[in-house]
Scaffold this motif. Structure first.
Motif, PDB file in Angstrom:
ATOM      1  N   VAL A   1     -13.347 -20.947  -4.082  1.00  0.00           N
ATOM      2  CA  VAL A   1     -13.357 -20.372  -5.422  1.00  0.00           C
ATOM      3  C   VAL A   1     -12.917 -21.369  -6.487  1.00  0.00           C
ATOM      4  O   VAL A   1     -13.146 -21.148  -7.681  1.00  0.00           O
ATOM      5  CB  VAL A   1     -12.466 -19.109  -5.497  1.00  0.00           C
ATOM      6  N   ALA A   2     -12.270 -22.454  -6.082  1.00  0.00           N
ATOM      7  CA  ALA A   2     -11.820 -23.455  -7.049  1.00  0.00           C
ATOM      8  C   ALA A   2     -11.806 -24.820  -6.394  1.00  0.00           C
ATOM      9  O   ALA A   2     -11.587 -24.945  -5.186  1.00  0.00           O
ATOM     10  CB  ALA A   2     -10.438 -23.112  -7.593  1.00  0.00           C
ATOM     11  N   ARG A   3     -12.028 -25.831  -7.201  1.00  0.00           N
ATOM     12  CA  ARG A   3     -12.036 -27.203  -6.685  1.00  0.00           C
ATOM     13  C   ARG A   3     -11.453 -28.143  -7.736  1.00  0.00           C
ATOM     14  O   ARG A   3     -11.762 -28.023  -8.932  1.00  0.00           O
ATOM     15  CB  ARG A   3     -13.464 -27.627  -6.355  1.00  0.00           C
ATOM     16  N   LEU A   4     -10.615 -29.068  -7.299  1.00  0.00           N
ATOM     17  CA  LEU A   4     -10.152 -30.161  -8.138  1.00  0.00           C
ATOM     18  C   LEU A   4     -10.526 -31.467  -7.464  1.00  0.00           C
ATOM     19  O   LEU A   4     -10.304 -31.628  -6.264  1.00  0.00           O
ATOM     20  CB  LEU A   4      -8.641 -30.102  -8.366  1.00  0.00           C
ATOM     21  N   GLU A   5     -11.095 -32.382  -8.235  1.00  0.00           N
ATOM     22  CA  GLU A   5     -11.385 -33.719  -7.741  1.00  0.00           C
ATOM     23  C   GLU A   5     -10.942 -34.732  -8.790  1.00  0.00           C
ATOM     24  O   GLU A   5     -11.231 -34.575  -9.976  1.00  0.00           O
ATOM     25  CB  GLU A   5     -12.871 -33.897  -7.451  1.00  0.00           C
ATOM     26  N   ALA A   6     -10.221 -35.754  -8.351  1.00  0.00           N
ATOM     27  CA  ALA A   6      -9.780 -36.812  -9.251  1.00  0.00           C
ATOM     28  C   ALA A   6     -10.050 -38.154  -8.602  1.00  0.00           C
ATOM     29  O   ALA A   6      -9.696 -38.362  -7.433  1.00  0.00           O
ATOM     30  CB  ALA A   6      -8.297 -36.665  -9.571  1.00  0.00           C
ATOM     31  N   ASP A   7     -10.695 -39.047  -9.342  1.00  0.00           N
ATOM     32  CA  ASP A   7     -10.894 -40.405  -8.859  1.00  0.00           C
ATOM     33  C   ASP A   7     -10.414 -41.376  -9.937  1.00  0.00           C
ATOM     34  O   ASP A   7      -9.730 -40.969 -10.883  1.00  0.00           O
ATOM     35  CB  ASP A   7     -12.357 -40.659  -8.471  1.00  0.00           C
ATOM     36  N   LYS A   8     -10.791 -42.635  -9.829  1.00  0.00           N
ATOM     37  CA  LYS A   8     -10.280 -43.636 -10.767  1.00  0.00           C
ATOM     38  C   LYS A   8     -10.817 -43.443 -12.184  1.00  0.00           C
ATOM     39  O   LYS A   8     -10.259 -43.989 -13.137  1.00  0.00           O
ATOM     40  CB  LYS A   8     -10.634 -45.036 -10.267  1.00  0.00           C
ATOM     41  N   ASP A   9     -11.900 -42.687 -12.302  1.00  0.00           N
ATOM     42  CA  ASP A   9     -12.550 -42.533 -13.612  1.00  0.00           C
ATOM     43  C   ASP A   9     -12.304 -41.189 -14.280  1.00  0.00           C
ATOM     44  O   ASP A   9     -12.130 -41.118 -15.494  1.00  0.00           O
ATOM     45  CB  ASP A   9     -14.060 -42.744 -13.476  1.00  0.00           C
ATOM     46  N   SER A  10     -12.318 -40.102 -13.506  1.00  0.00           N
ATOM     47  CA  SER A  10     -12.300 -38.784 -14.133  1.00  0.00           C
ATOM     48  C   SER A  10     -11.628 -37.734 -13.260  1.00  0.00           C
ATOM     49  O   SER A  10     -11.369 -37.953 -12.068  1.00  0.00           O
ATOM     50  CB  SER A  10     -13.735 -38.332 -14.455  1.00  0.00           C
ATOM     51  N   ILE A  11     -11.375 -36.584 -13.883  1.00  0.00           N
ATOM     52  CA  ILE A  11     -10.837 -35.417 -13.201  1.00  0.00           C
ATOM     53  C   ILE A  11     -11.807 -34.259 -13.409  1.00  0.00           C
ATOM     54  O   ILE A  11     -12.225 -33.982 -14.536  1.00  0.00           O
ATOM     55  CB  ILE A  11      -9.457 -35.029 -13.754  1.00  0.00           C
ATOM     56  N   LEU A  12     -12.151 -33.598 -12.322  1.00  0.00           N
ATOM     57  CA  LEU A  12     -13.049 -32.449 -12.355  1.00  0.00           C
ATOM     58  C   LEU A  12     -12.303 -31.229 -11.828  1.00  0.00           C
ATOM     59  O   LEU A  12     -11.690 -31.290 -10.765  1.00  0.00           O
ATOM     60  CB  LEU A  12     -14.280 -32.715 -11.476  1.00  0.00           C
ATOM     61  N   ILE A  13     -12.345 -30.123 -12.592  1.00  0.00           N
ATOM     62  CA  ILE A  13     -11.775 -28.862 -12.136  1.00  0.00           C
ATOM     63  C   ILE A  13     -12.842 -27.789 -12.291  1.00  0.00           C
ATOM     64  O   ILE A  13     -13.407 -27.623 -13.378  1.00  0.00           O
ATOM     65  CB  ILE A  13     -10.513 -28.472 -12.933  1.00  0.00           C
ATOM     66  N   VAL A  14     -13.102 -27.058 -11.220  1.00  0.00           N
ATOM     67  CA  VAL A  14     -14.180 -26.081 -11.198  1.00  0.00           C
ATOM     68  C   VAL A  14     -13.635 -24.688 -10.899  1.00  0.00           C
ATOM     69  O   VAL A  14     -12.832 -24.506  -9.981  1.00  0.00           O
ATOM     70  CB  VAL A  14     -15.239 -26.443 -10.131  1.00  0.00           C
TER      71      VAL A  14
END
Length: 284
Positions: free
Chosen positions: A110-123
């Motif tokens: 139901v939710a996802r967070l992804e963070a790398d060297k460039d950006s942060i994504l929260i769904v």
């Protein structure tokens, strides 16, 4: 069905509040926090270590911090008042990637967070929205790196912008000794800095408390760790404008050299919104 949907959205509001806050707080007024943590006057005040004693303390704290390349951890959110607790899946590649997946029974992810060297994504998969922000949004608040955020999950002391504490970093940190623990406060935190932070550390080097404060909006936060067997419990508390937000979750012991799971690529079924709109939907 209506009750189920209401329950799911309530879960999501609280979960996504935590995920959204990761954009804002990665980074106390140490003296004030330490005062509140003190027992009655019978307990001795922390003693500032210097010279060889400080170097030895830094070495003891960091001696258990083994090197790693990737790690997998699983867990659940325990503070939500529901019979079935949402589950967590965490995967990290050192200094490169953080992925956090939240799942609810019968609905899957139901939710996802992804963070790398460039950006942060929260769904937010329930209302099909997401935010993607530059990692620079974090560095505007504090000089943190992806590695620093990873250390938060692993319960390790770090120096923002420099990484995990090592013996060589003794000159960059103040260490106070108190009965059964140390207080570790990285140096070079100006009084007018937007963010301040410090740690309470157990004899084996594990962090028992991460304390944070921000002059930006007079917000304070703390993350309290407790350990039992192979698992750990993290209790997060965030105070802002006289409002308190809290979330507690459990994590299993790290599984090193893990392969992880696939990254998420937002498709046309998801709508990108601003951080302000996204957080408003979470009703912070």
């Amino acid at each position: 069905m209506i009750r189920t949907e209401h329950r799911d959205h309530t879960i999501m509001k609280r979960i996504l509040s935590l995920l959204a806050l990761i954009l804002l707080i990665c980074s106390p007024d140490m003296e004030a926090k330490a005062d509140r943590q003190q027992e009655p006057d019978s307990v001795a005040a922390p003693v500032l270590l210097e010279g060889k004693k400080k170097t030895e303390a830094a070495n003891r704290i960091s001696s258990g911090y083994s090197d790693w390349k990737s790690v997998d951890m699983s867990g659940k959110i325990t503070s939500l008042n529901f019979f079935i607790k949402p589950s967590l899946k965490l995967y990290m590649k050192r200094g490169e990637l953080i992925m956090l997946s939240v799942r609810v029974p019968l609905k899957g992810e139901v939710a996802r967070l992804e963070a790398d060297k460039d950006s942060i994504l929260i769904v937010n998969k329930l209302n099909r929205t997401y935010i993607r922000e530059s990692i620079g949004q974090l560095t505007k608040i504090a000089d943190v790196t992806l590695s620093d955020i990873q250390d938060i999950f692993l319960g390790r002391v770090f120096i923002a912008g420099r990484g995990t504490l090592t013996k060589k970093d003794a000159r960059r940190i103040d260490i106070y000794e108190e009965p059964g623990a140390w207080l570790a406060v990285p140096k070079d935190q100006p009084d007018d800095s937007l963010v301040h932070y410090g740690f309470r550390v157990l004899p084996d080097g594990k962090v028992s408390l991460l304390m944070l404060s921000s002059l930006f909006d007079e917000a304070t936060a703390q993350l309290e760790y407790s350990y039992s067997g192979k698992s750990s419990e993290l209790e997060f508390t965030f105070d802002r404008k006289s409002k308190t937000f809290g979330l507690t979750f459990e994590l299993s012991s790290p599984k090193w050299n893990a392969k992880g799971f696939e990254r998420l690529i937002p498709g046309s079924d998801l709508r990108q919104v601003s951080p302000k709109e996204f957080i408003k939907m979470c009703r912070l």
